[in-house]
Scaffold this active site. Structure first.
Site, PDB file in Angstrom:
ATOM      1  N   HIS A   1       0.833  -1.205   0.000  1.00 45.53           N
ATOM      2  CA  HIS A   1       0.000   0.000   0.000  1.00 45.53           C
ATOM      3  C   HIS A   1       0.859   1.242   0.000  1.00 45.53           C
ATOM      4  O   HIS A   1       0.583   2.207  -0.716  1.00 45.53           O
ATOM      5  CB  HIS A   1      -0.907   0.007   1.236  1.00 45.53           C
TER       6      HIS A   1
ATOM      7  N   HIS B   1       0.439  -2.718   9.460  1.00 47.08           N
ATOM      8  CA  HIS B   1       1.817  -2.993   9.065  1.00 47.08           C
ATOM      9  C   HIS B   1       2.716  -2.499  10.179  1.00 47.08           C
ATOM     10  O   HIS B   1       2.363  -1.549  10.895  1.00 47.08           O
ATOM     11  CB  HIS B   1       2.192  -2.233   7.786  1.00 47.08           C
TER      12      HIS B   1
ATOM     13  N   ASP C   1       7.959  -1.670   7.912  1.00 48.66           N
ATOM     14  CA  ASP C   1       7.459  -1.972   6.570  1.00 48.66           C
ATOM     15  C   ASP C   1       7.238  -0.698   5.795  1.00 48.66           C
ATOM     16  O   ASP C   1       7.589  -0.581   4.617  1.00 48.66           O
ATOM     17  CB  ASP C   1       6.128  -2.713   6.623  1.00 48.66           C
TER      18      ASP C   1
END
Lengths: 374, 440
Positions: free
Chosen positions: B314, B357, B361
């Site tokens: 994302h 996350h 990340d």
């Protein structure tokens, strides 16, 4: 008098080899005068003898007549030597060294902090890792890594001592090292990975005992973070691997700042071998996750290439289409490399002799050039 | 009649006059002189084009030499000439006068023609008169030497849709590979009970907010739509599209590697991972299809596999679409850039807020995306960096050859020019209409 000026100027070469032709434009309407009392290497003697005087006058007159034919002297600037393009500026190297040292100390403090947060092996078992699935652990592997690392650092240090432009190269090394350790601090701190393997013995947690923590920091700094010296007792500094950073960075610097001849290429190959072996043995020893090693290699190599491309291509520095300028340390880079106007050539010199007695070791061997007339 | 005189051969735009002059020089040979009166329609048309008056070629296509010489101002007040003329035919009439004078000179063969020249060429550049004095000597034949001055080359950006297709296929392969790897890694994620979520600084400070991830995905979709619209409006969409596909593909390829080699546990206890399949290939394939069809988004319900944490896809999409929209939109649309930046930043923050996350990340994803984007574009914009050399380290990356293949024929920075995505001309079927241009 124009003549004597010209001759004087030619004797007057500056030590760095830069000189220029004289500038005066002789006025033809001036009456001839003999050169008075100026010593010059022409056959004119400086004795006051009448005969000699007339002889010198005649010669000087002839000389000046010949020169008067070409009365305009045009200045031809001969390019400056390479030394002025690569100023040493040791104080900038000092600043870079302080930056690297500061980051090293801060990293050790961070390791101490993170150590408190590493989950216990029983609560958080080691994460699944593809390399560990295939290759079992060998105990002696990590010693091999550290020995390789020490050899590479020693080799790089010796090579650096013999470099002619060691101030500039040293500055770059310290800056990159400091930057890599800064990034490492960030990644270590924000997320804490569990220990990679059950064999690892982490020192007990101190829970707020500041004195004990400071002692640990000092121990780590003095031992250089190596297990061989017994200073690597703390856990949590897994992402990303500092050992990989040192191995890769020293190899890249060794390769970059040494000649490219065949003999040296063998040397590069040996260093590459040492570096690669060191990195693989980290994994074989199950001391770091594969991810730590991969990310460390990626960040180190990219940063190295980025910095050196920016440093070697002057056209990039002011260009609007240069996206490298968007990096956050761009100003520091400009500060460090502002006066470095060209690529640093690989030339060596004895570290302790004064700069004038330079021992030139040609990086490329010269061969006799056949001229066209032969 | 001389055809050597075209505007290309001379640097000055006032070359029409110069052109004219040399044209006259060339026609000063006696053989050409009396041709004006005996020109055919084709020659008239050619002459008009030579003089830069091609707008008259169409209405005067049936005029031969004598008819041309007999044009008057009244003719220009009636259609069809009134429609195409911008100055009432003044310029053309002057030139016709010149032609007549030549004809006159040829008939008279006297020096007093020079007087005529000077008088009649008041409207033109003075040089025309002078050269006539030089060139109009009886029987003096002058050769015209063509000096070919090359036009300053404007950089050409060939679309090369083939290369864009290759980049698209590459991106598609990387996407498919990523989904396969996600489903493989899913089998290896340690269960929440065995491996609790790792300690994370952000999670210590901010508690989980449930709806935050939906915001992130909506932001991502908005940015994606904006980027697609912008891409379709770009003139050099094939080149820019190629770059986008290549960078996205490479980023997902890197993501495959980092996901696969070490598997992080789930970041939060709220995660509901699908049950493991333990070698059931068919179901795994079906999961892969579902993930691709849903685009990997939680909103579409396709994202229920765990293990794809390092690094965050994302973040990659949010950051990359922001970078591309900012890069290929006009500089003065600062409000648009700030809007996209806000969308991207809020999206990133919401990923972490939703505890979807780890912080690492997101940080690693941002780092890799920005560095790759800047690296690629710096290489693409500087010709000097596209070639291997001792000082150019940019070529040491593994994708250098692929890069050369894609960007070989792009000579300069791609200009930000826009055009409608499809031609409106398809809707027109009538002939082109002229409009009267007012010139003062």
């Amino acid at each position: 008098m124009a003549v004597s000026h010209l001759l004087d100027e030619q004797e007057d070469d500056t030590p760095n080899g830069g000189y220029h032709m004289m500038v005066t434009i002789e006025d033809g309407s001036r009456p001839q005068t003999t050169p008075t009392g100026r010593p010059h290497p022409s056959p004119v003697t400086s004795s006051g003898d009448q005969v000699d005087d007339s002889k010198s006058t005649r010669l000087a007159r002839g000389f000046s007549k010949a020169l008067r034919k070409n009365q305009d002297y045009i200045r031809i600037p001969v390019s400056r030597s390479i030394d002025s393009l690569l100023p040493a500026e040791w104080w900038k190297t000092g600043i870079a060294f302080i930056w690297a040292a500061f980051n090293l100390v801060l990293t050790t403090v961070m390791i101490t902090v993170v150590h408190e947060r590493v989950p216990d092996k029983s609560i958080s078992p080691p994460l699944p890792d593809k390399f560990f699935d295939y290759v079992p652990r060998f105990e002696w592997a990590f010693s091999v890594t550290e020995v390789n690392g020490m050899i590479l650092v020693a080799l790089w240090f010796i090579q650096w001592l013999f470099l002619k432009h060691r101030a500039i190269v040293g500055r770059r090394f310290f800056f990159l090292q400091g930057m890599l350790y800064l990034y490492r601090m960030v990644t270590m701190y924000i997320t804490t990975l569990p220990v990679p393997s059950m064999h690892m013995h982490c020192a007990p947690k101190l829970y707020g005992d500041s004195q004990g923590k400071i002692k640990r920091v000092l121990q780590l700094v003095s031992g250089g973070g190596l297990s061989i010296t017994g200073s690597h007792l703390m856990c949590g500094d897994f992402l990303y691997s500092g050992h990989t950073v040192m191995l890769t960075l020293t190899f890249l610097f060794i390769q970059e700042y040494s000649p490219r001849s065949l003999l040296w290429r063998c040397y590069h190959l040996i260093c590459w071998f040492l570096s690669a072996m060191g990195v693989i043995f980290i994994l074989i020893a199950h001391e770091h996750y594969s991810l730590d090693v991969v990310v460390a290699y990626f960040i180190t190599s990219r940063l190295f290439y980025w910095y050196h491309t920016m440093a070697n291509n002057r056209t990039l520095r002011g260009s609007t289409h240069n996206y490298l300028n968007r990096i956050w340390w761009n100003r520091v880079f400009n500060f460090l490399e502002k006066n470095v106007k060209t690529t640093v050539p690989c030339s060596f010199s004895w570290p302790l002799l004064p700069p004038s007695a330079v021992f030139k070791n040609p990086c490329k061997s010269y061969s006799i050039v056949q001229s066209a007339q032969d | 009649m001389s055809r050597a005189c075209s505007e290309k051969d001379f640097v000055f735009h006032s070359s029409v006059c110069l052109c004219q002059t040399l044209h006259y020089i060339s026609t000063s040979s006696r053989a050409d002189m009396n041709k004006a009166a005996s020109w055919s329609e084709e020659e008239v048309s050619l002459w008009l084009t030579d003089q830069g008056l091609q707008e008259y070629s169409e209405p005067l296509r049936n005029y031969d030499g004598p008819a041309l010489l007999s044009l008057t101002t009244d003719d220009f007040k009636r259609p069809p000439l009134s429609k195409v003329t911008s100055d009432g035919g003044h310029l053309l009439l002057e030139k016709i006068e010149t032609l007549k004078i030549e004809h006159h000179i040829d008939v008279h063969k006297n020096g007093h023609a020079n007087g005529h020249m000077v008088l009649n060429h008041n409207g033109n550049a003075g040089s025309a008169g002078k050269t006539h004095q030089n060139g109009m000597v009886n029987g003096f034949h002058k050769e015209l030497v063509q000096i070919h001055i090359p036009e300053p080359a404007s950089p050409q950006f060939p679309p090369e849709w083939g290369k864009t297709a290759v980049a698209f296929v590459y991106a598609l392969c990387c996407f498919v590979l990523t989904t396969v790897i996600i489903s493989v890694v899913h089998e290896r994620v340690p269960p929440k009970e065995a491996s609790p979520p790792l300690p994370d600084k952000f999670f210590d400070f901010f508690d989980r907010v449930e709806w935050a991830f939906t915001i992130c995905e909506i932001n991502g979709m908005i940015l994606m739509v904006l980027w697609i619209i912008q891409l379709s409006l770009l003139k050099h969409k094939s080149i820019v599209g190629r770059r986008f596909f290549f960078i996205v593909g490479t980023l997902y390829l890197y993501r495959c590697i980092t996901m696969y080699i070490t598997t992080l546990p789930v970041p939060g206890m709220h995660f509901k991972c699908s049950p493991k399949l333990y070698g059931d290939w068919e179901s795994q394939m079906r999961r892969v299809m579902k993930l691709i069809a849903g685009g990997g988004l939680t909103i579409t319900g396709s994202h229920n596999m765990c293990g794809d944490y390092l690094y965050s896809g994302h973040t990659v999409m949010l950051t990359l679409t922001y970078l591309f929209t900012k890069e290929y939109s006009p500089r003065r649309f600062w409000w648009y850039h700030w809007g996209c930046w806000a969308l991207c930043a809020v999206g990133l923050f919401c990923i972490l807020l939703a505890h979807d996350h780890y912080t690492i990340d997101v940080v690693v994803a941002y780092f890799i995306t920005t560095r790759l984007f800047w690296w690629y574009h710096t290489m693409a914009n500087q010709q000097v960096l596209k070639e291997t050399s001792q000082t150019n380290f940019f070529t040491h990356v593994w994708w250098y050859r692929f890069f050369r293949y894609l960007e070989n024929n792009v000579p300069a920075v791609v200009p930000r020019s826009y055009q409608k995505p499809f031609s409106w001309r398809l809707l027109h079927w009538s002939h082109v209409k002229y409009t009267r241009i007012d010139s003062d």
